[in-house]
Design a protein around this motif. Structure first.
Motif, PDB file in Angstrom:
ATOM      1  N   VAL A   1      -9.076   3.045  18.472  1.00 40.65           N
ATOM      2  CA  VAL A   1     -10.103   3.856  19.122  1.00 40.65           C
ATOM      3  C   VAL A   1     -11.484   3.242  18.897  1.00 40.65           C
ATOM      4  O   VAL A   1     -11.782   2.746  17.808  1.00 40.65           O
ATOM      5  CB  VAL A   1     -10.073   5.296  18.553  1.00 40.65           C
ATOM      6  CG1 VAL A   1     -11.209   6.132  19.149  1.00 40.65           C
ATOM      7  CG2 VAL A   1      -8.738   5.949  18.809  1.00 40.65           C
ATOM      8  N   TYR A   2     -12.321   3.272  19.929  1.00 41.63           N
ATOM      9  CA  TYR A   2     -13.709   2.841  19.788  1.00 41.63           C
ATOM     10  C   TYR A   2     -14.507   4.046  19.283  1.00 41.63           C
ATOM     11  O   TYR A   2     -14.693   5.024  20.012  1.00 41.63           O
ATOM     12  CB  TYR A   2     -14.254   2.311  21.117  1.00 41.63           C
ATOM     13  CG  TYR A   2     -13.835   0.882  21.372  1.00 41.63           C
ATOM     14  CD1 TYR A   2     -14.723  -0.178  21.200  1.00 41.63           C
ATOM     15  CD2 TYR A   2     -12.517   0.577  21.729  1.00 41.63           C
ATOM     16  CE1 TYR A   2     -14.334  -1.498  21.404  1.00 41.63           C
ATOM     17  CE2 TYR A   2     -12.112  -0.728  21.929  1.00 41.63           C
ATOM     18  CZ  TYR A   2     -13.025  -1.767  21.763  1.00 41.63           C
ATOM     19  OH  TYR A   2     -12.629  -3.064  21.958  1.00 41.63           O
ATOM     20  N   LEU A   3     -14.924   3.970  18.032  1.00 45.14           N
ATOM     21  CA  LEU A   3     -15.507   5.133  17.359  1.00 45.14           C
ATOM     22  C   LEU A   3     -16.717   5.708  18.084  1.00 45.14           C
ATOM     23  O   LEU A   3     -16.940   6.914  18.078  1.00 45.14           O
ATOM     24  CB  LEU A   3     -15.899   4.756  15.922  1.00 45.14           C
ATOM     25  CG  LEU A   3     -14.765   4.277  15.013  1.00 45.14           C
ATOM     26  CD1 LEU A   3     -15.314   3.963  13.632  1.00 45.14           C
ATOM     27  CD2 LEU A   3     -13.664   5.324  14.921  1.00 45.14           C
ATOM     28  N   PHE A   4     -17.495   4.849  18.690  1.00 48.85           N
ATOM     29  CA  PHE A   4     -18.700   5.300  19.389  1.00 48.85           C
ATOM     30  C   PHE A   4     -18.536   5.194  20.907  1.00 48.85           C
ATOM     31  O   PHE A   4     -19.519   5.259  21.652  1.00 48.85           O
ATOM     32  CB  PHE A   4     -19.907   4.502  18.908  1.00 48.85           C
ATOM     33  CG  PHE A   4     -20.105   4.593  17.411  1.00 48.85           C
ATOM     34  CD1 PHE A   4     -20.628   5.742  16.841  1.00 48.85           C
ATOM     35  CD2 PHE A   4     -19.715   3.554  16.580  1.00 48.85           C
ATOM     36  CE1 PHE A   4     -20.799   5.845  15.464  1.00 48.85           C
ATOM     37  CE2 PHE A   4     -19.875   3.647  15.200  1.00 48.85           C
ATOM     38  CZ  PHE A   4     -20.413   4.798  14.644  1.00 48.85           C
ATOM     39  N   GLY A   5     -17.290   5.020  21.333  1.00 42.77           N
ATOM     40  CA  GLY A   5     -17.005   4.919  22.754  1.00 42.77           C
ATOM     41  C   GLY A   5     -17.202   3.513  23.293  1.00 42.77           C
ATOM     42  O   GLY A   5     -17.683   2.619  22.599  1.00 42.77           O
ATOM     43  N   GLU A   6     -16.827   3.341  24.547  1.00 41.50           N
ATOM     44  CA  GLU A   6     -16.959   2.041  25.195  1.00 41.50           C
ATOM     45  C   GLU A   6     -18.155   1.982  26.137  1.00 41.50           C
ATOM     46  O   GLU A   6     -18.507   0.909  26.631  1.00 41.50           O
ATOM     47  CB  GLU A   6     -15.678   1.723  25.967  1.00 41.50           C
ATOM     48  CG  GLU A   6     -14.433   1.642  25.093  1.00 41.50           C
ATOM     49  CD  GLU A   6     -13.174   1.298  25.874  1.00 41.50           C
ATOM     50  OE1 GLU A   6     -13.296   0.794  27.019  1.00 41.50           O
ATOM     51  OE2 GLU A   6     -12.068   1.538  25.356  1.00 41.50           O
ATOM     52  N   LYS A   7     -18.761   3.118  26.375  1.00 36.06           N
ATOM     53  CA  LYS A   7     -19.887   3.180  27.305  1.00 36.06           C
ATOM     54  C   LYS A   7     -21.207   2.976  26.565  1.00 36.06           C
ATOM     55  O   LYS A   7     -21.389   3.439  25.441  1.00 36.06           O
ATOM     56  CB  LYS A   7     -19.916   4.532  28.022  1.00 36.06           C
ATOM     57  CG  LYS A   7     -18.645   4.851  28.810  1.00 36.06           C
ATOM     58  CD  LYS A   7     -18.459   3.878  29.953  1.00 36.06           C
ATOM     59  CE  LYS A   7     -17.230   4.255  30.776  1.00 36.06           C
ATOM     60  NZ  LYS A   7     -16.993   3.252  31.862  1.00 36.06           N
TER      61      LYS A   7
END
Length: 223
Positions: free
Chosen positions: A53-59
């Motif tokens: 999981v990307y902890l801070f999101g991919e956006k």
């Protein structure tokens, strides 16, 4: 005379092998404790990023997306890149991106995100607390949610004339909504004070009742 005697005494003390050994031991203890602290910091972030999981999101952050068209095209330095969401976004917009971070694990994820977006980035694992930015080297310096005030002070000199900084991180109002160390939160208008020698292009204080942060874009004017 008295001063000569003191000077002679000091020199003899300094040349004393026991004195020298004590100084060397003290130096090694301080150095090793600093290295241990930095090693713990690296391990902490590596462990944190060690997930699919990307902890801070991919956006990217909205402030960057809304204002990317204002930034001069060229070489971007992404400070504390982490998993790469902001630097990768700028790469998709035609910028040449170099990301720095203490976590090799985070930067590996940044490369995977870049590949997913059909772009390439350059990264380096560095300890930012002991890192010095090269002068007149970058068109854009990007730093989001990483607080290191003495490094902020290097940003202006590291930019090329006409280059811009993009900084966003939590401010003191965030303490109303989360348990967060006060020393890592910006004071009111602190970004405006830090970058007061630059031309402010965009600035905001954001507070939605859940989180609060400040953002700035500022330009290094020609000498």
């Amino acid at each position: 005379d008295w001063s000569s005697d003191v000077c002679s005494s000091d020199l003899k003390s300094f040349r004393d092998p026991k004195h020298i050994l004590a100084l060397i031991t003290l130096f090694l203890l301080v150095s090793s404790s600093v290295a241990f602290a930095h090693s713990k910091d690296k391990d902490r972030w590596d462990n944190k990023y060690d997930t699919e999981v990307y902890l801070f999101g991919e956006k990217p952050i909205p402030f960057l997306v809304e204002n990317a068209h204002l930034l001069p095209k060229g070489k971007v330095l992404d400070i504390a890149m982490g998993e790469g969401r902001n630097g990768v976004y700028l790469a998709t917009q035609g910028f040449d991106v170099l990301g720095l971070d203490i976590s090799a694990t985070g930067l590996k994820k940044a490369h995977r995100l870049a590949e997913k977006n059909n772009v390439t980035i350059e990264t380096r694992v560095v300890d930012l607390e002991s890192f010095t930015l090269a002068p007149n080297s970058y068109d854009v310096i990007l730093c989001t949610y990483y607080m290191q005030r003495n490094l902020f002070k290097q940003f202006q000199s590291a930019l090329k004339p006409g280059g811009m900084i993009v900084v966003e991180t939590y401010n003191v109002d965030y303490l109303k909504y989360a348990r967060f160390s006060r020393k890592w939160a910006l004071d009111t208008n602190e970004l405006l004070d830090i970058f007061k020698g630059m031309r402010v292009i965009r600035y905001q204080d954001y507070d939605d009742g859940k989180e609060a942060y400040s953002s700035i874009i500022a330009e290094k004017t020609s000498p």
